[in-house]
Scaffold this motif. Structure first.
Motif, PDB file in Angstrom:
ATOM      1  N   PRO A  93       0.992  -1.239  -0.039  1.00  0.00           N
ATOM      2  CA  PRO A  93       0.048   0.068   0.034  1.00  0.00           C
ATOM      3  C   PRO A  93       0.867   1.167   0.010  1.00  0.00           C
ATOM      4  O   PRO A  93       0.427   2.286  -0.547  1.00  0.00           O
ATOM      5  N   TYR A  94       1.772   1.248   0.662  1.00  0.00           N
ATOM      6  CA  TYR A  94       2.650   2.423   0.709  1.00  0.00           C
ATOM      7  C   TYR A  94       3.627   2.677  -0.524  1.00  0.00           C
ATOM      8  O   TYR A  94       3.450   3.870  -1.125  1.00  0.00           O
ATOM      9  N   LYS A 274      -5.653   2.106  -7.099  1.00  0.00           N
ATOM     10  CA  LYS A 274      -5.832   2.786  -5.677  1.00  0.00           C
ATOM     11  C   LYS A 274      -4.954   1.810  -4.478  1.00  0.00           C
ATOM     12  O   LYS A 274      -4.791   0.738  -4.571  1.00  0.00           O
ATOM     13  N   VAL A 275      -5.059   2.779  -3.310  1.00  0.00           N
ATOM     14  CA  VAL A 275      -3.956   2.124  -2.259  1.00  0.00           C
ATOM     15  C   VAL A 275      -4.773   0.811  -1.705  1.00  0.00           C
ATOM     16  O   VAL A 275      -4.226  -0.202  -1.456  1.00  0.00           O
ATOM     17  N   ARG A 276      -6.131   0.866  -1.630  1.00  0.00           N
ATOM     18  CA  ARG A 276      -6.849  -0.147  -1.076  1.00  0.00           C
ATOM     19  C   ARG A 276      -6.818  -1.207  -2.103  1.00  0.00           C
ATOM     20  O   ARG A 276      -6.804  -2.405  -1.708  1.00  0.00           O
ATOM     21  N   ARG A 279      -3.717  -3.260  -1.307  1.00  0.00           N
ATOM     22  CA  ARG A 279      -4.015  -4.413  -0.237  1.00  0.00           C
ATOM     23  C   ARG A 279      -4.607  -5.539  -0.620  1.00  0.00           C
ATOM     24  O   ARG A 279      -4.317  -6.947  -0.523  1.00  0.00           O
ATOM     25  N   SER A 280      -5.706  -5.504  -1.475  1.00  0.00           N
ATOM     26  CA  SER A 280      -6.514  -6.656  -1.996  1.00  0.00           C
ATOM     27  C   SER A 280      -5.925  -7.309  -2.950  1.00  0.00           C
ATOM     28  O   SER A 280      -6.012  -8.421  -3.075  1.00  0.00           O
ATOM     29  N   ALA A 282      -2.712  -8.225  -3.362  1.00  0.00           N
ATOM     30  CA  ALA A 282      -1.801  -9.165  -2.656  1.00  0.00           C
ATOM     31  C   ALA A 282      -2.774 -10.336  -2.261  1.00  0.00           C
ATOM     32  O   ALA A 282      -2.191 -11.477  -2.259  1.00  0.00           O
ATOM     33  N   VAL A 583      -0.404   7.460   4.713  1.00  0.00           N
ATOM     34  CA  VAL A 583      -1.884   7.406   4.635  1.00  0.00           C
ATOM     35  C   VAL A 583      -2.251   7.187   3.220  1.00  0.00           C
ATOM     36  O   VAL A 583      -1.649   7.832   2.297  1.00  0.00           O
ATOM     37  N   PRO A 584      -3.420   6.802   2.922  1.00  0.00           N
ATOM     38  CA  PRO A 584      -3.875   6.565   1.467  1.00  0.00           C
ATOM     39  C   PRO A 584      -4.282   7.805   0.895  1.00  0.00           C
ATOM     40  O   PRO A 584      -4.249   7.946  -0.327  1.00  0.00           O
ATOM     41  N   LYS A 585      -4.877   8.759   1.614  1.00  0.00           N
ATOM     42  CA  LYS A 585      -5.523   9.915   0.914  1.00  0.00           C
ATOM     43  C   LYS A 585      -4.456  10.668   0.173  1.00  0.00           C
ATOM     44  O   LYS A 585      -3.424  10.773   0.295  1.00  0.00           O
ATOM     45  N   GLY A 586      -4.998  11.161  -1.030  1.00  0.00           N
ATOM     46  CA  GLY A 586      -4.182  11.727  -2.064  1.00  0.00           C
ATOM     47  C   GLY A 586      -3.280  11.013  -3.010  1.00  0.00           C
ATOM     48  O   GLY A 586      -2.436  11.531  -3.555  1.00  0.00           O
TER      49      GLY A 586
ATOM     50  N   TYR B   8      -3.863   7.282  13.592  1.00  0.00           N
ATOM     51  CA  TYR B   8      -4.076   6.216  12.449  1.00  0.00           C
ATOM     52  C   TYR B   8      -3.083   5.344  12.557  1.00  0.00           C
ATOM     53  O   TYR B   8      -3.104   4.110  12.207  1.00  0.00           O
ATOM     54  N   ASN B  73      -9.526  -0.854   5.415  1.00  0.00           N
ATOM     55  CA  ASN B  73     -10.455  -0.282   4.598  1.00  0.00           C
ATOM     56  C   ASN B  73     -11.389   0.483   5.651  1.00  0.00           C
ATOM     57  O   ASN B  73     -11.893   1.952   5.565  1.00  0.00           O
ATOM     58  N   VAL B  81      -8.876   9.217   6.285  1.00  0.00           N
ATOM     59  CA  VAL B  81      -7.490   9.211   5.422  1.00  0.00           C
ATOM     60  C   VAL B  81      -7.844   8.525   4.115  1.00  0.00           C
ATOM     61  O   VAL B  81      -6.978   8.401   3.308  1.00  0.00           O
ATOM     62  N   HIS B  82      -9.117   8.093   3.846  1.00  0.00           N
ATOM     63  CA  HIS B  82      -9.467   7.218   2.720  1.00  0.00           C
ATOM     64  C   HIS B  82      -9.432   8.274   1.442  1.00  0.00           C
ATOM     65  O   HIS B  82      -9.409   9.357   1.287  1.00  0.00           O
ATOM     66  N   GLU B  83      -9.088   7.312   0.311  1.00  0.00           N
ATOM     67  CA  GLU B  83      -9.020   7.954  -0.931  1.00  0.00           C
ATOM     68  C   GLU B  83     -10.364   8.607  -1.577  1.00  0.00           C
ATOM     69  O   GLU B  83     -11.468   7.907  -0.932  1.00  0.00           O
TER      70      GLU B  83
END
Lengths: 593, 84
Positions: A93-94, A274-276, A279-280, A282, A583-586, B8, B73, B81-83
């Motif tokens: 994710p990072y 996306k970052v999420r 994760r999925s 993997a 952090v995933p945001k942005g 977080y 999630n 902090v989600h997208e």
């Protein structure tokens, strides 16, 4: 139709499919060459990652090692799946949030240093080339069998095919091709396993068949029967641990952190939207990998049982129980042609005795039967998966399918690795450091030349490989584990990690591991240049060269930590960068520079 | 780092810590270090240590990643902090 014709047809059809897809999805820009457009769905990305990941080592070699090492080969099963847990939680994710094309790009930016980037390129090339050597061994085994030529010729044919194949497309072509390859290889692996599990236990699911009773009505569990059959011939019990606990644990660790440090796998997680999804992805990759990895133990155990029962068909000491050499089955003589299976009639009785003559007590006991040593003087473990359906007497189309699957596995991984090598040379080295003004066209050309060079080197070394395919690949994982993984992890989890720490850490981890491996396997894997015989008495604390990567990684972490502590802390903007990737945001699209 | 982001990150580290402890236990502990004593226990035709080493650990790895992805999630949203 005879077996060879069917094999040509099936292998030819699958190749036509891959090449068709590669042409259809031909990469047009550098961006597409390195990472497919970000429109790849996590499930499809997981499938492509699985094909990319499961190489000749997983498909051709691993079950063979399990067949002959039994419990001790569990390290490959755990090591090559457990790494995904680390990848999902510690890196993917990072790195996706960071949003660059290649691993050296991340290292160069995070450690604000071109030197760090160069060191990362160097580590990556060393690990990737070692990995390709393992693939060449596997490709050589597969081609030598189905063209019925000797192993060396098989490797040369394989080099040619890999070259044509890898140069054709970039990542975009490869992503779609790899989805097709996954489908081919997973069918090729599971169908014979289902047949054999049915034959032996009556249960069509190999994972359950392995824990079931034999279908012969004896009520004996398959694994108990196997333990009995192999100990009867003087071998160690199949389901019991025989190796050293320390070495097994370190090999598992080395394979796990190597998984999370290998560039061609990590690069996959740059391609999800996306970052999420990183994760999925993997998780999906591991689902598709687990289908093969949970089947492999059944393939290994059942192959060993069938092989042993074919050669030793009745009770020990009964003169008629041993297979008559002149009446050997076709698969036996076909594999003899490759030079990977050898028989020597030591006692001149025209029958085959296959037992553990290194077990002195047992060897002395069977001398009474006129046995004068193990007559199966060579059974290359890497032939077992390919020979398995033949030994079990399955239909020809199944045998042809397995050959196609083995080649799919080897080709997909070799292509992914060669892409990682070529991108690190053309993108990181030339464009990133030495020739920033290079045109896109020349960058692609440089990448292709780098691929050709890598294939030539790996093919040449693959002819005299430093071990079975899975063992060579394990060395590559050790090298990735000792160099790349710690630098990535420190870069994310330790804000204080700085340029000097990363550079010295990577160098000390890699060099320690590389020298230890060369010490026992020969300098640059050239046979005959070993400094000491590769056996447990000579190893440091009984740690094998395959396992040493975990120690190298520890050294890397310690050096990086200590050096970072005593040198200046990283600049303010780097510390912000680290906070930002957490952090995933942005998260934006992946970009270059 | 703002307070919320720090929290977080801590929640993330805690979650990963728990999951990696399980990861260690099923593979290194059950599959290697304690495999011999566990092999005295049978489940069907499998000895337990052998099962963990060649089957069970892989299934548990899958569950771990699934739990991680879904919990993260949720954390993303909880800490905003989600997208997108």
């Amino acid at each position: 139709m005879d077996l060879q014709t069917i094999t040509y047809l099936v292998v030819g059809a699958t190749f036509a499919l891959y090449i068709g897809i590669a042409i259809w999805a031909k990469a047009a820009t550098t961006g597409e060459f390195y990472i497919a457009g970000r429109g790849v769905h996590p499930v499809l990305n997981g499938m492509a990652t699985a094909a990319d990941w499961m190489s000749a080592a997983s498909f051709i070699s691993m079950a063979g090692l399990i067949a002959f090492k039994g419990f001790d080969a569990s390290v490959y099963l755990m090591g090559w799946t457990g790494g995904y847990v680390l990848l999902a939680m510690l890196l993917a994710p990072y790195l996706r949030k960071f949003g660059k094309f290649t691993v050296p790009e991340f290292i160069g930016e995070r450690y604000y240093s071109q030197t760090a980037r160069l060191v990362a390129v160097f580590c990556l090339i060393v690990a990737s080339i070692t990995y390709v050597i393992g693939q060449m061994k596997g490709v050589g085994v597969a081609f030598s069998r189905f063209l019925e030529v000797d192993f060396q010729t098989g490797v040369m044919v394989g080099m040619g095919i890999v070259f044509i194949y890898a140069v054709l497309g970039g990542m975009k072509g490869i992503t779609y091709t790899q989805i097709a390859q996954y489908v081919v290889l997973i069918f090729a692996y599971t169908i014979p396993a289902i047949f054999i599990s049915l034959q032996l236990t009556g249960n069509p699911i190999p994972q359950l068949g392995l824990g079931s009773t034999m279908a012969d009505g004896s009520g004996t569990y398959l694994l108990d029967k196997l333990d009995l059959v192999v100990t009867d011939l003087g071998f160690g019990a199949y389901t019991e641990k025989k190796g050293s606990t320390l070495d097994m644990a370190l090999l598992t660790l080395s394979l796990m952190i190597g998984t999370a440090g290998l560039p061609h796998v990590i690069i996959r997680f740059f391609t999800v939207p996306k970052v999420r999804d990183a994760r999925s992805s993997a998780g999906w990759a591991l689902v598709f990998i687990a289908i093969l990895y949970t089947t492999a133990p059944a393939v290994g155990a059942m192959a060993r049982l069938n092989l042993t029962n074919t050669i030793q068909a009745g009770p020990l000491g009964d003169a008629n129980a041993n297979l008559v050499y002149e009446q050997r089955p076709a698969w036996f003589s076909n594999w003899e042609k490759t030079g990977l299976l050898k028989f020597e009639d030591k006692n001149g009785d025209g029958r085959i005795q296959y037992y553990n003559d290194k077990n002195k007590d047992f060897a002395a006991r069977v001398e009474a039967f006129g046995w004068k040593g193990n007559e199966m003087t060579k059974i290359d473990n890497d032939i077992m998966v390919l020979a398995n359906p033949e030994i079990a007497g399955l239909p020809n189309w199944v045998i042809a399918l397995v050959a196609a699957g083995g080649l799919a596995a080897a080709l997909s991984t070799a292509a992914g690795l060669l892409l990682a090598i070529s991108s690190s040379i053309s993108h990181d080295l030339l464009k990133g450091v030495f020739m920033p003004d290079i045109s896109e066209k020349n960058e692609l050309m440089a990448g292709r030349i780098a691929m050709a060079g890598a294939i030539a080197v790996a093919g040449w070394l693959g002819m005299n490989p430093p071990g079975f395919a899975a063992q060579v690949v394990a060395l590559a994982f050790g090298l990735a584990a000792s160099s790349i993984f710690p630098a990535l992890m420190m870069g994310i989890f330790n804000k204080r990690a700085n340029r000097a720490g990363a550079i010295w850490g990577m160098l000390s981890g890699l060099l320690f591991t590389l020298i230890y491996i060369f010490w026992f396997k020969g300098w640059f894997f050239v046979p005959g240049t070993e400094m000491a015989a590769n056996k447990p008495e000579n190893w440091l604390l009984g740690i094998s060269p395959e396992s040493i990567g975990a120690v190298g990684a520890l050294i890397n972490f310690l050096v990086a930590y200590a050096v970072s502590k005593i040198t200046a802390e990283p600049p303010e903007y780097i510390q912000h960068l680290v906070e930002d990737i957490r952090v995933p945001k942005g998260a934006g699209a992946a970009t270059s520079h | 780092m703002s307070d919320q982001r720090a929290q977080y990150w801590q929640a993330n580290i805690r979650l990963v810590g728990i999951l990696l402890t399980i990861w260690f236990v099923v593979s290194y502990l059950f599959g290697i270090i304690l495999a011999e004593p566990l092999n005295a226990i049978h489940i069907g035709g499998y000895k337990l240590g052998f099962w963990f080493a060649q089957q069970g650990s892989i299934y548990i790895f899958l569950v771990l990643i699934y739990v991680y992805a879904s919990k993260m999630n949720k954390l993303d949203r909880q800490f905003d902090v989600h997208e997108d």
